[in-house]
Motif scaffolding. Structure first.
Motif, PDB file in Angstrom:
ATOM      1  N   THR A   2      40.584  43.647  51.744  1.00 15.50           N
ATOM      2  CA  THR A   2      39.696  43.752  53.152  1.00 15.50           C
ATOM      3  C   THR A   2      40.103  44.259  54.398  1.00 15.50           C
ATOM      4  N   LYS A   3      39.542  45.315  54.885  1.00 19.30           N
ATOM      5  CA  LYS A   3      39.882  45.894  56.010  1.00 19.30           C
ATOM      6  C   LYS A   3      39.710  44.914  57.168  1.00 19.30           C
ATOM      7  N   ARG A   4      40.770  44.849  58.031  1.00 23.16           N
ATOM      8  CA  ARG A   4      40.858  43.790  59.151  1.00 23.16           C
ATOM      9  C   ARG A   4      40.200  44.530  60.245  1.00 23.16           C
ATOM     10  N   ARG A   5      39.161  43.363  61.067  1.00 20.06           N
ATOM     11  CA  ARG A   5      38.363  44.002  62.211  1.00 20.06           C
ATOM     12  C   ARG A   5      39.316  44.204  63.279  1.00 20.06           C
ATOM     13  N   PRO A   6      38.744  44.961  64.123  1.00 19.14           N
ATOM     14  CA  PRO A   6      39.459  45.429  65.308  1.00 19.14           C
ATOM     15  C   PRO A   6      39.351  44.134  66.119  1.00 19.14           C
ATOM     16  N   THR A   7      40.186  44.150  67.088  1.00 19.93           N
ATOM     17  CA  THR A   7      39.977  43.022  68.375  1.00 19.93           C
ATOM     18  C   THR A   7      40.238  43.776  69.656  1.00 19.93           C
ATOM     19  N   PHE A   8      39.527  43.192  70.561  1.00 14.18           N
ATOM     20  CA  PHE A   8      39.686  43.750  71.958  1.00 14.18           C
ATOM     21  C   PHE A   8      39.633  42.887  72.953  1.00 14.18           C
ATOM     22  N   LYS A   9      40.363  43.255  73.950  1.00 14.79           N
ATOM     23  CA  LYS A   9      40.650  42.414  75.029  1.00 14.79           C
ATOM     24  C   LYS A   9      40.876  43.021  76.450  1.00 14.79           C
ATOM     25  N   LEU A  10      39.895  42.692  77.122  1.00 11.84           N
ATOM     26  CA  LEU A  10      39.984  43.555  78.510  1.00 11.84           C
ATOM     27  C   LEU A  10      40.861  42.715  79.369  1.00 11.84           C
ATOM     28  N   TYR A  11      42.168  43.476  79.375  1.00 14.66           N
ATOM     29  CA  TYR A  11      43.126  43.015  80.469  1.00 14.66           C
ATOM     30  C   TYR A  11      43.495  43.108  81.870  1.00 14.66           C
ATOM     31  N   ALA A  12      42.862  44.078  82.156  1.00 18.16           N
ATOM     32  CA  ALA A  12      43.168  44.564  83.733  1.00 18.16           C
ATOM     33  C   ALA A  12      41.843  45.281  83.969  1.00 18.16           C
ATOM     34  N   PHE A  13      41.368  44.874  85.026  1.00 15.42           N
ATOM     35  CA  PHE A  13      40.253  45.571  85.921  1.00 15.42           C
ATOM     36  C   PHE A  13      40.678  45.610  87.541  1.00 15.42           C
ATOM     37  N   GLY A  14      40.073  46.736  88.009  1.00 20.91           N
ATOM     38  CA  GLY A  14      40.162  46.757  89.458  1.00 20.91           C
ATOM     39  C   GLY A  14      40.249  48.262  89.802  1.00 20.91           C
ATOM     40  N   GLU A  15      41.187  48.252  91.240  1.00 24.91           N
ATOM     41  CA  GLU A  15      41.611  49.470  91.548  1.00 24.91           C
ATOM     42  C   GLU A  15      42.881  49.759  90.902  1.00 24.91           C
ATOM     43  N   TYR A  16      42.933  51.058  90.658  1.00 21.93           N
ATOM     44  CA  TYR A  16      43.983  51.732  90.011  1.00 21.93           C
ATOM     45  C   TYR A  16      44.577  53.107  90.559  1.00 21.93           C
ATOM     46  N   SER A  17      45.972  53.415  90.193  1.00 20.34           N
ATOM     47  CA  SER A  17      46.472  54.472  91.083  1.00 20.34           C
ATOM     48  C   SER A  17      45.943  55.777  90.354  1.00 20.34           C
ATOM     49  N   LYS A  18      46.148  56.826  90.876  1.00 21.54           N
ATOM     50  CA  LYS A  18      45.259  58.126  90.586  1.00 21.54           C
ATOM     51  C   LYS A  18      45.830  58.416  88.944  1.00 21.54           C
TER      52      LYS A  18
END
Length: 127
Positions: A2-18
């Motif tokens: 069986t193919k493993r399902r992808p997992t998703f994690k939003l781990y950072a958000f906000g203001e970023y460098s260019k």
């Protein structure tokens, strides 16, 4: 097997460098926030960490305040797809403020889907 399902994690958000859109490097987080003090060149968004997703495709959408394009029409939301190149992949979804500043202020909603299911969503207030 069986193919493993992808997992998703939003781990950072906000203001970023260019961000260099031609590079595979993710920009550096400057401030974890959804309240963005907007100025020309300010970069904001989020990073998803994806495991076991090699060969899959994400869909994304950026809803923004109404502003006009070059022909004087209201610009539709930005949409697109991202191909997942490796089994340990980082995906940055964001935008950078450009002139004129006044029509970019307000609510920006960034969303990402996998197989029709929303896997990440953040609303940023540019002020």
């Amino acid at each position: 097997m069986t193919k493993r399902r992808p997992t998703f994690k939003l781990y950072a958000f906000g203001e970023y460098s260019k961000w260099d859109r031609e590079s595979r490097e993710i920009p550096k987080i400057l401030d974890f926030t959804t309240e963005i003090k907007a100025s020309i060149g300010t970069e904001f968004g989020y990073v998803l960490h994806i495991k076991n997703g090699k060969g899959e495709t994400l869909q994304f959408r950026i809803d923004h305040p109404p502003f006009l394009d070059e022909s004087g029409q209201i610009t539709p939301p930005f949409t697109g797809e991202q191909f997942i190149r490796t089994n340990d992949f980082e995906f940055y979804l964001g935008d950078c403020i450009w002139e004129p500043l006044a029509d970019k202020l307000g609510k920006w909603e960034l969303s990402t889907w996998y197989e029709g299911k929303m896997i990440a969503n953040k609303v940023f207030n540019l002020k």
